[in-house]
Scaffold this motif. Sequence first.
Motif, PDB file in Angstrom:
ATOM      1  N   ILE A 122      47.003  43.765  40.199  1.00 28.94           N
ATOM      2  CA  ILE A 122      46.636  43.407  38.829  1.00 28.94           C
ATOM      3  C   ILE A 122      45.395  44.178  38.389  1.00 28.94           C
ATOM      4  CG2 ILE A 122      45.717  41.524  37.399  1.00 28.94           C
ATOM      5  CD1 ILE A 122      47.575  39.644  39.015  1.00 28.94           C
ATOM      6  N   THR A 123      44.392  44.260  39.249  1.00 31.38           N
ATOM      7  CA  THR A 123      43.149  44.942  38.864  1.00 31.38           C
ATOM      8  C   THR A 123      43.336  46.449  38.716  1.00 31.38           C
ATOM      9  OG1 THR A 123      42.441  45.082  41.176  1.00 31.38           O
ATOM     10  CG2 THR A 123      41.670  43.182  39.904  1.00 31.38           C
ATOM     11  N   VAL A 124      44.345  46.990  39.389  1.00 31.19           N
ATOM     12  CA  VAL A 124      44.621  48.420  39.239  1.00 31.19           C
ATOM     13  C   VAL A 124      45.409  48.689  37.954  1.00 31.19           C
ATOM     14  CG1 VAL A 124      45.909  50.368  40.228  1.00 31.19           C
ATOM     15  CG2 VAL A 124      44.512  48.919  41.706  1.00 31.19           C
ATOM     16  N   LEU A 125      46.401  47.849  37.643  1.00 30.83           N
ATOM     17  CA  LEU A 125      47.336  48.119  36.548  1.00 30.83           C
ATOM     18  C   LEU A 125      46.888  47.568  35.198  1.00 30.83           C
ATOM     19  CD1 LEU A 125      50.694  47.365  38.419  1.00 30.83           C
ATOM     20  CD2 LEU A 125      49.649  49.593  38.002  1.00 30.83           C
ATOM     21  N   TYR A 126      45.985  46.580  35.190  1.00 27.12           N
ATOM     22  CA  TYR A 126      45.617  45.929  33.932  1.00 27.12           C
ATOM     23  C   TYR A 126      44.103  45.848  33.792  1.00 27.12           C
ATOM     24  CZ  TYR A 126      50.483  44.307  34.184  1.00 27.12           C
ATOM     25  OH  TYR A 126      51.844  44.242  34.284  1.00 27.12           O
ATOM     26  N   ALA A 162      41.858  33.534  45.355  1.00 26.94           N
ATOM     27  CA  ALA A 162      42.236  34.461  44.286  1.00 26.94           C
ATOM     28  C   ALA A 162      41.019  34.890  43.473  1.00 26.94           C
ATOM     29  CB  ALA A 162      43.277  33.815  43.379  1.00 26.94           C
ATOM     30  N   THR A 163      40.137  33.942  43.177  1.00 29.80           N
ATOM     31  CA  THR A 163      38.928  34.251  42.404  1.00 29.80           C
ATOM     32  C   THR A 163      38.022  35.204  43.181  1.00 29.80           C
ATOM     33  OG1 THR A 163      39.048  32.121  41.284  1.00 29.80           O
ATOM     34  CG2 THR A 163      36.924  33.241  41.263  1.00 29.80           C
ATOM     35  N   ASN A 164      37.925  35.001  44.483  1.00 33.09           N
ATOM     36  CA  ASN A 164      37.102  35.881  45.312  1.00 33.09           C
ATOM     37  C   ASN A 164      37.674  37.300  45.323  1.00 33.09           C
ATOM     38  OD1 ASN A 164      34.971  36.137  47.610  1.00 33.09           O
ATOM     39  ND2 ASN A 164      36.835  36.952  48.508  1.00 33.09           N
ATOM     40  N   PHE A 165      39.002  37.414  45.515  1.00 30.34           N
ATOM     41  CA  PHE A 165      39.623  38.746  45.482  1.00 30.34           C
ATOM     42  C   PHE A 165      39.448  39.397  44.114  1.00 30.34           C
ATOM     43  CE2 PHE A 165      42.720  37.460  49.060  1.00 30.34           C
ATOM     44  CZ  PHE A 165      41.961  38.105  50.003  1.00 30.34           C
ATOM     45  N   LEU A 166      39.589  38.606  43.052  1.00 27.64           N
ATOM     46  CA  LEU A 166      39.463  39.162  41.706  1.00 27.64           C
ATOM     47  C   LEU A 166      38.071  39.744  41.482  1.00 27.64           C
ATOM     48  CD1 LEU A 166      40.908  39.539  38.968  1.00 27.64           C
ATOM     49  CD2 LEU A 166      39.854  37.384  38.246  1.00 27.64           C
ATOM     50  N   ALA A 167      37.037  39.015  41.909  1.00 28.76           N
ATOM     51  CA  ALA A 167      35.667  39.523  41.748  1.00 28.76           C
ATOM     52  C   ALA A 167      35.463  40.797  42.561  1.00 28.76           C
ATOM     53  CB  ALA A 167      34.672  38.447  42.177  1.00 28.76           C
ATOM     54  N   GLN A 168      36.004  40.818  43.771  1.00 26.78           N
ATOM     55  CA  GLN A 168      35.845  41.986  44.648  1.00 26.78           C
ATOM     56  C   GLN A 168      36.518  43.218  44.059  1.00 26.78           C
ATOM     57  OE1 GLN A 168      37.323  41.333  48.638  1.00 26.78           O
ATOM     58  NE2 GLN A 168      37.530  43.527  49.034  1.00 26.78           N
ATOM     59  N   TYR A 169      37.789  43.075  43.645  1.00 26.58           N
ATOM     60  CA  TYR A 169      38.532  44.245  43.172  1.00 26.58           C
ATOM     61  C   TYR A 169      38.161  44.629  41.741  1.00 26.58           C
ATOM     62  CZ  TYR A 169      41.200  43.555  47.421  1.00 26.58           C
ATOM     63  OH  TYR A 169      41.557  43.414  48.743  1.00 26.58           O
ATOM     64  N   THR A 170      37.710  43.675  40.926  1.00 26.49           N
ATOM     65  CA  THR A 170      37.217  44.007  39.590  1.00 26.49           C
ATOM     66  C   THR A 170      36.012  44.936  39.691  1.00 26.49           C
ATOM     67  OG1 THR A 170      38.020  41.973  38.566  1.00 26.49           O
ATOM     68  CG2 THR A 170      36.157  43.038  37.507  1.00 26.49           C
ATOM     69  N   LYS A 171      35.137  44.656  40.647  1.00 29.78           N
ATOM     70  CA  LYS A 171      33.966  45.504  40.857  1.00 29.78           C
ATOM     71  C   LYS A 171      34.378  46.876  41.376  1.00 29.78           C
ATOM     72  CE  LYS A 171      29.498  45.552  43.231  1.00 29.78           C
ATOM     73  NZ  LYS A 171      28.593  44.790  44.144  1.00 29.78           N
ATOM     74  N   GLU A 172      35.313  46.908  42.345  1.00 28.96           N
ATOM     75  CA  GLU A 172      35.747  48.188  42.909  1.00 28.96           C
ATOM     76  C   GLU A 172      36.432  49.067  41.867  1.00 28.96           C
ATOM     77  OE1 GLU A 172      38.137  47.921  46.391  1.00 28.96           O
ATOM     78  OE2 GLU A 172      36.702  46.664  47.490  1.00 28.96           O
TER      79      GLU A 172
END
Length: 474
Positions: free
Chosen positions: A375-379, A330-340
């Motif tokens: 989550i990274t798209v909506l919030y 989850a942390t890896n996905f969060l870092a990836q999509y937060t950057k995108e």
Amino acid sequence: MTAGERQPVLLVEDSRSLARAYELYLEKEPYDLTLAETGRQALEALDAHEFEAVLLDLRLPDMDGMEILERLHRQPSAPRVVVITAHGSINVAVEAMRLGAFDFLVKPFNNERLIGALRSALKAGRSQDIAPEGDAGEPESDERFYSFIGASGAMHTVYKTIRMAAPSKATVFVVGESGTGKELAAEAVHAASPRSKGPMVAINCAAIPKGLIESEIFGHVRGSFTGAVQDREGAAARAHGGTLFLDEICEMDLDLQTKLLRFVQTGAFERVGDNRSRSVDVRFVCATNKDPMEAVQQGRFREDLFYRLHVIPVQMPPLRERGDDIMLIATNFLAQYTKEEKKSFSGFSAEAAAALQAHRWPGNIRELQNVIRSITVLYDGDRVELDMLPPNINAGYGPGVGAAPSVTPSAQPEAAPAPPRPKTEADIRPLETVEREAIEDAIGICHGNIAKAASLLGVSPSTIYRKKQAWENG
């Protein structure tokens, strides 16, 4: 070994007729064959001479060929071993691969298969010349292995199996629920293998219409069917020198399974509409989200094809059984999509993390990936909070969680259990029956993962394979 020099090879085979056939297969190859008809003769030959490779039949009159393999496995510099096994003992070959066998041959096999396996073994060199575990061109840590992320015991078992299977040409059969990373396992096998510089071609057998899948795998010639306006190479030809990954193999039509069986056995195939046979050098990796043995029993998957493909099994654990891996991923996905998405998330709140770890994840990693992407798209914010999670995940993690359950005043206390009945002679069962039940229960609890079941029972996997074979033979 200088160019043109003949290489010493030990052939361990108790059948003189088969030994003679193998000698004829290899008579034009630059090998000096030494024949040993018993295990004792083989050990004496290994003590007296240096061999570059060993062709080892597992069924010998005076000992189990596994004992010879184990002895070679303990040596710091040992010849490469190609195991020879009968159709009924193919599961034992799995344990042989774990003990360092370079490849295996299932009887009967043709001269091309024998020559190819021996050439590959000799090209690989002696065991000390191979890169140590984990050093196959990809840096590893406790939490990463090629494209995998995870440090759980279940995943380290997967990593170990892939490392041991990768140098061989033996077929790898990956089983796991949808979204567990079966294609990542196939990619890791390819990347860690000597074929890593060759192509890896993937075919999803469930995604291609029945009428087109044969052409997708084997190719076709112009005019072979409506719409075939030009010759086309199939996945088999494109994977030459590399790896052919057949995903969702249990969805393949039975008629095509017959053609695939011939291809696996011989390495030869014909394009649709072509009567000329073509040969390629490919390594097979297969995957399914079904129980392949159940598909065999139901007649949806050929038993002979199953045993040809199910050589090195890899069981992908579901995400719910991977513990702290959930938050690593989850942390890896969060870092990836937060950057995108150009957001500012840096982590998860304690409540959000607890909810993620408690969720059952029926969609496994794919479901987790979609949740984090959403989550990274909506919030946006410093942390992912509980209320940002979908309702099916955050339910039960709001205020008041952990309060004592309510008690109904009218509820009656449960009656005390009855004392156990004293055991009698009638309760004594044959040891063989108790042992079989314990083994079968362990295999069932471990979802068919015999290596894991053996570890928990405190025995060698080969012990379980031999006992299962004895039960099947009556």
